[in-house]
Write an enzyme that holds these catalytic residues in place. Structure first.
Site, PDB file in Angstrom:
ATOM      1  N   GLU A  78     -46.846  13.666 -15.133  1.00  0.00           N
ATOM      2  CA  GLU A  78     -45.483  13.957 -15.612  1.00  0.00           C
ATOM      3  C   GLU A  78     -45.239  15.459 -15.731  1.00  0.00           C
ATOM      4  OE1 GLU A  78     -42.958  11.447 -16.947  1.00  0.00           O
ATOM      5  OE2 GLU A  78     -44.088   9.927 -15.858  1.00  0.00           O
TER       6      GLU A  78
ATOM      7  N   HIS B  29     -44.307  12.038 -24.047  1.00  0.00           N
ATOM      8  CA  HIS B  29     -44.926  13.232 -23.446  1.00  0.00           C
ATOM      9  C   HIS B  29     -45.535  14.053 -24.582  1.00  0.00           C
ATOM     10  CE1 HIS B  29     -41.767  13.066 -19.988  1.00  0.00           C
ATOM     11  NE2 HIS B  29     -42.921  12.615 -19.536  1.00  0.00           N
TER      12      HIS B  29
ATOM     13  N   CYS C 268     -37.691  20.030 -22.772  1.00  0.00           N
ATOM     14  CA  CYS C 268     -37.674  19.139 -21.600  1.00  0.00           C
ATOM     15  C   CYS C 268     -36.834  19.729 -20.477  1.00  0.00           C
ATOM     16  CB  CYS C 268     -37.043  17.792 -21.943  1.00  0.00           C
ATOM     17  SG  CYS C 268     -37.859  16.888 -23.236  1.00  0.00           S
TER      18      CYS C 268
HETATM   19  O1  SUG Z   1     -38.517  10.746 -18.584  1.00  0.00           O
HETATM   20  N1  SUG Z   1     -35.288  10.326 -19.874  1.00  0.00           N
HETATM   21  C1  SUG Z   1     -36.405  11.201 -19.561  1.00  0.00           C
HETATM   22  C2  SUG Z   1     -36.548  12.282 -20.614  1.00  0.00           C
HETATM   23  C3  SUG Z   1     -37.577  13.317 -20.232  1.00  0.00           C
HETATM   24  C4  SUG Z   1     -37.919  14.246 -21.340  1.00  0.00           C
HETATM   25  N2  SUG Z   1     -38.825  15.246 -20.897  1.00  0.00           N
HETATM   26  C5  SUG Z   1     -39.812  15.812 -21.652  1.00  0.00           C
HETATM   27  N3  SUG Z   1     -40.199  15.302 -22.788  1.00  0.00           N
HETATM   28  N4  SUG Z   1     -40.435  16.813 -21.149  1.00  0.00           N
HETATM   29  C6  SUG Z   1     -37.703  10.406 -19.432  1.00  0.00           C
HETATM   30  O2  SUG Z   1     -37.891   9.463 -20.218  1.00  0.00           O
HETATM   31  C7  SUG Z   1     -33.668   8.562 -19.445  1.00  0.00           C
HETATM   32  C8  SUG Z   1     -32.690   8.176 -18.344  1.00  0.00           C
HETATM   33  C9  SUG Z   1     -31.820   6.998 -18.711  1.00  0.00           C
HETATM   34  O3  SUG Z   1     -32.237   6.159 -19.518  1.00  0.00           O
HETATM   35  O4  SUG Z   1     -30.689   6.923 -18.177  1.00  0.00           O
HETATM   36  C10 SUG Z   1     -34.788   9.480 -18.976  1.00  0.00           C
HETATM   37  O5  SUG Z   1     -35.202   9.400 -17.837  1.00  0.00           O
END
Ligand code: SUG
Length: 447
Positions: A173, A247, A368
């Site tokens: 990730e 994460h 993020c």
């Molecule tokens: O991968 N949300 C992302 C958020 C990523 C956050 N990044 C870090 N913590 N670095 C994920 O879960 C949600 C999309 C939706 O539900 O429409 C989403 O992909």
């Protein structure tokens, strides 16, 4: 001279709430809510403005083109774009919605990098994350590679590795599970890779998916030519993942010689602190400033996204904690921030809060939305495109967003046959603004 640059993902025009990320509590909760793509993109831009306003280097990354027509066609939906949309919506709406996700905005998950001053071959290494845990995110890897190759184009300085093989043994990730620590950005650093499981262990463990494997972190450390004594691998506490810390950057953060972590972030926190101190002694005479936060529980950590704050070195000295607004209203979190700023032995001298509500509702906080890359001045000068943030780019992007983005979008609106054309026109204009050439599939002849 080396500096850290924050590369922020611009929020794409299809930003919506589809509840796609199992184990990301905000995403699960927001499912089917109406999003405001324009507000989301402007909030992201406002954050970049704050960072740049402090004299810290800031850059932008274009969003990926959505819907992912290449994937939809590969799955058997044929015809002109409106027909592809219509057929997919009728027979497999979940696939269409996933192909529409604007998830590339969370650029912390785009790639992992190693600066040339840490790599044994003296070059910058970049590996796009395969993001195999979630279908909608797995579509990003190859397209992300195209964008990063376009910006970091100089083959003498930048080594682009392929994403790791797309399999759960090597779930990766990106930088969300990687932290570089160094006494200063321009001095040699150590690299902490955090995983939730080992790749060959059965997948039955836990309530929510473990998105990063030990094998993925080990492969990246090898590919990036990092000296083994400067690499630490640590296991995330399963309880933290099951509480919604999908994460590591939701439960720990670091910058230069500061490392903040929740007391329940790691399986063996004492061992992590010990290994970090040992490795750090190999690169610096000074001490690491580690703070194990015990003032609030996992729930408040995940609700507030405190650990997803950006910890930034101020050009005049000291560090800034750029935290999400949500931290202010959760008392023990607000108190922990006051305490850190008041602590004379901790370099954090200021806290500032940003409104990222649109992204936060999908589980994406300040950290993020950005990917940190440490680059020398020569490497910075060799970047392609007009991606470094300044007032002019800010003004151009602001009017572009206001002109091109919708102010309301529900997952149901994704069947609108007009939407793909609107997005294409917007992104085509963006590639001109950013001077990036033809980076999108719809700009390639024959696509
Ligand atoms: O991968 N949300 C992302 C958020 C990523 C956050 N990044 C870090 N913590 N670095 C994920 O879960 C949600 C999309 C939706 O539900 O429409 C989403 O992909």
């Amino acid at each position: 001279m080396y500096q850290e640059i924050n590369f922020d993902g611009l929020v794409g025009p299809s930003h919506n709430y589809a509840g796609l990320s199992f184990g990301n509590r905000a995403s699960m909760r927001s499912r089917a809510a109406v999003s405001n793509p324009q507000a989301a993109a402007l909030q992201g831009l406002a954050k970049m403005r704050v960072v740049a306003g402090h004299g810290i280097r800031q850059a932008v990354l274009p969003p990926l083109a959505r819907p992912a027509f290449g994937t939809l066609r590969r799955l058997g939906f044929t015809g002109v774009p409106a027909q592809v949309i219509e057929k997919a919506y009728r027979t497999a709406p979940e696939l269409l919605i996933a192909c529409y996700s604007a998830s590339s905005m969370w650029s912390a998950n785009a790639v992992t990098t190693a600066p040339s001053l840490d790599a044994e071959d003296g070059r910058v290494h970049l590996t796009p994350a395969n993001l195999v845990t979630n279908f909608h995110r797995s579509l990003e890897a190859d397209e992300t590679a195209v964008v990063w190759r376009a910006i970091f184009a100089d083959p003498e300085r930048f080594i682009h590795h392929r994403p790791l093989p797309a399999n759960l043994v090597l779930s990766d990730e990106g930088a969300a599970n990687h932290t570089r620590l160094a006494s200063r950005h321009h001095l040699p650093g150590i690299h902490l890779f955090v995983h939730g499981r080992t790749g060959f262990a059965p997948l039955t463990e836990g309530r929510f998916p473990r998105r990063q494997t030990l094998e993925a972190g080990e492969a990246i450390a090898r590919l990036h030519a990092l000296p083994p004594e400067r690499v630490i691998h640590a296991r995330q506490n399963p309880a933290a993942i099951d509480a919604g810390a999908f994460h590591n950057d939701v439960i720990a953060t670091g910058n230069e010689h500061v490392f903040l972590f929740h007391h329940l972030a790691f399986s063996d926190p004492a061992q992590v602190s010990k290994k970090l101190a040992q490795a750090y002694a190999g690169v610096s005479d000074g001490a690491l400033c580690t703070r194990e936060i015990t003032r609030f529980g996992l729930d408040d950590a995940v609700r507030s996204y405190f650990f997803n704050s950006q910890l930034l070195t101020l050009p005049g000295g000291g560090m800034l904690l750029l935290a999400p607004e949500e931290c202010r209203s959760i008392l023990p979190v607000a108190e922990a921030i006051t305490e850190l700023v008041a602590d004379p032995d901790c370099p954090i001298v200021q806290a500032q809060f940003v409104d990222l509500r649109e992204s936060m509702l999908n589980g994406g906080g300040p950290a993020c939305l950005r990917n940190r890359v440490v680059l020398s001045e020569i490497e910075q000068a060799s970047l392609s495109g007009r991606v470094l943030f300044d007032r002019e780019l800010d003004a151009n992007l602001t009017s572009w967003i206001k002109k091109r983005y919708r102010t309301a979008l529900s997952p149901d609106d994704l069947r609108d046959p007009q939407l793909p054309g609107e997005i294409e026109a917007a992104l085509d204009e963006l590639t001109h603004l950013l001077q990036l050439g033809s980076i999108y599939p719809f700009q390639q002849t024959g696509a």
